[in-house]
Scaffold this motif. Structure first.
Motif, PDB file in Angstrom:
ATOM      1  N   ASN A   1      -8.614  -5.601  -2.241  1.00 44.03           N
ATOM      2  CA  ASN A   1      -8.208  -4.363  -1.574  1.00 44.03           C
ATOM      3  C   ASN A   1      -9.425  -3.459  -1.386  1.00 44.03           C
ATOM      4  O   ASN A   1      -9.576  -2.460  -2.100  1.00 44.03           O
ATOM      5  CB  ASN A   1      -7.134  -3.626  -2.384  1.00 44.03           C
TER       6      ASN A   1
ATOM      7  N   ARG B   1      -9.772   0.582  -1.980  1.00 47.13           N
ATOM      8  CA  ARG B   1      -8.774   1.123  -2.901  1.00 47.13           C
ATOM      9  C   ARG B   1      -9.434   1.506  -4.220  1.00 47.13           C
ATOM     10  O   ARG B   1     -10.236   0.757  -4.763  1.00 47.13           O
ATOM     11  CB  ARG B   1      -7.657   0.108  -3.161  1.00 47.13           C
TER      12      ARG B   1
ATOM     13  N   ASP C   1      -2.987   4.412  -2.839  1.00 49.35           N
ATOM     14  CA  ASP C   1      -4.164   3.863  -2.177  1.00 49.35           C
ATOM     15  C   ASP C   1      -4.901   4.916  -1.370  1.00 49.35           C
ATOM     16  O   ASP C   1      -6.109   4.819  -1.168  1.00 49.35           O
ATOM     17  CB  ASP C   1      -3.754   2.718  -1.238  1.00 49.35           C
TER      18      ASP C   1
ATOM     19  N   LEU D   1      -5.073   0.227   5.777  1.00 49.78           N
ATOM     20  CA  LEU D   1      -4.461  -0.246   4.531  1.00 49.78           C
ATOM     21  C   LEU D   1      -3.704  -1.551   4.738  1.00 49.78           C
ATOM     22  O   LEU D   1      -3.772  -2.453   3.900  1.00 49.78           O
ATOM     23  CB  LEU D   1      -3.504   0.821   3.975  1.00 49.78           C
TER      24      LEU D   1
ATOM     25  N   PRO E   1       0.825  -1.213   0.000  1.00 43.71           N
ATOM     26  CA  PRO E   1       0.000   0.000   0.000  1.00 43.71           C
ATOM     27  C   PRO E   1       0.854   1.256   0.000  1.00 43.71           C
ATOM     28  O   PRO E   1       1.969   1.278   0.537  1.00 43.71           O
ATOM     29  CB  PRO E   1      -0.812  -0.125   1.292  1.00 43.71           C
TER      30      PRO E   1
END
Length: 225
Positions: free
Chosen positions: A165, A168, A97, A116, A75
């Motif tokens: 993710n 993101r 991110d 993250l 990240p």
């Protein structure tokens, strides 16, 4: 395992502050005063997250961020004095991110770092949980209790990529490269079509997750708490 965080910033006072905050949280801090030095550290050290300034000598943060996204699965948070919407757009287009503007709230930065790191741990897992939905990346199976969803390969890979993710933002170009590959010759609107199909298939699962359109950028998947 102690996690290593890279700070890439040419301002020594910012590096000192971040070193104090992160060390207090138990992280090991690696520092670079310009983009080139940061790129070298990424090769030499096992970095788990990078905090990157935009305006740096030798190599700016946007270039560094693009290189990280191409070569490393970690990240990135851009931490910059440049706070206009256009600056943030360029940051997300470069693959960051998250984006925070200086001066920043110390507690908020720590919260975002921890969030993250939690999200990126999902990438290495073979199964991903989205509320009551389970995605098995090995068997290409998606289940919600006793219900099984059968998806075409590209739709499955697109959903798995977004779900790996949560939160993101992915641009259409990034999703094309990650899901369809660099040799894909079609239009980026292909992503829009596949997202529309996923939304239709999982319309009844909005309590588990939603795929959100980020105007001018792309898409992100959000897991409902």
């Amino acid at each position: 395992m102690r996690l290593n965080i890279l700070i890439a910033d040419d301002d020594p006072s910012i590096r000192t502050l971040l070193r104090f905050l992160l060390s207090k949280e138990g992280y090991r801090v690696v520092e670079a005063s310009d983009g080139e030095a940061a790129a070298e550290l990424l090769v030499k050290e096992q970095i788990h997250l990078a905090i990157v300034d935009i305006m740096m000598p030798a190599k700016n943060g946007l270039v560094l961020c693009r290189e990280i996204r191409e070569d490393f699965d970690i990240p990135v948070i851009i931490l910059s004095a440049k706070g206009e919407s256009e600056d943030k757009e360029q940051g997300f287009l470069s693959g960051t991110d998250d984006y925070m503007v200086k001066p920043f709230d110390s507690k908020e930065l720590i919260f975002r770092i921890k969030a993250l790191l939690r999200r990126y741990r999902l990438v290495s897992q073979t199964t991903i949980k989205l509320g009551g939905i389970t995605i098995n990346r090995n068997s290409h199976e998606i289940r919600q209790g006793d219900i099984s969803f059968e998806l075409p390969l590209r739709e499955f890979e697109l959903l798995a990529q977004l779900a790996s993710n949560p939160g993101r933002i992915y641009t259409r170009e990034q999703l094309i490269q990650l899901v369809w590959g660099t040799d894909f010759t079609g239009d980026s609107r292909t992503v829009d079509v596949h997202v529309k199909r996923l939304r239709e298939r999982f319309a009844a699962c909005s309590d588990d997750f939603v795929i959100t359109t980020i105007r001018g950028l792309g898409y992100k998947l959000e897991v409902k708490e």
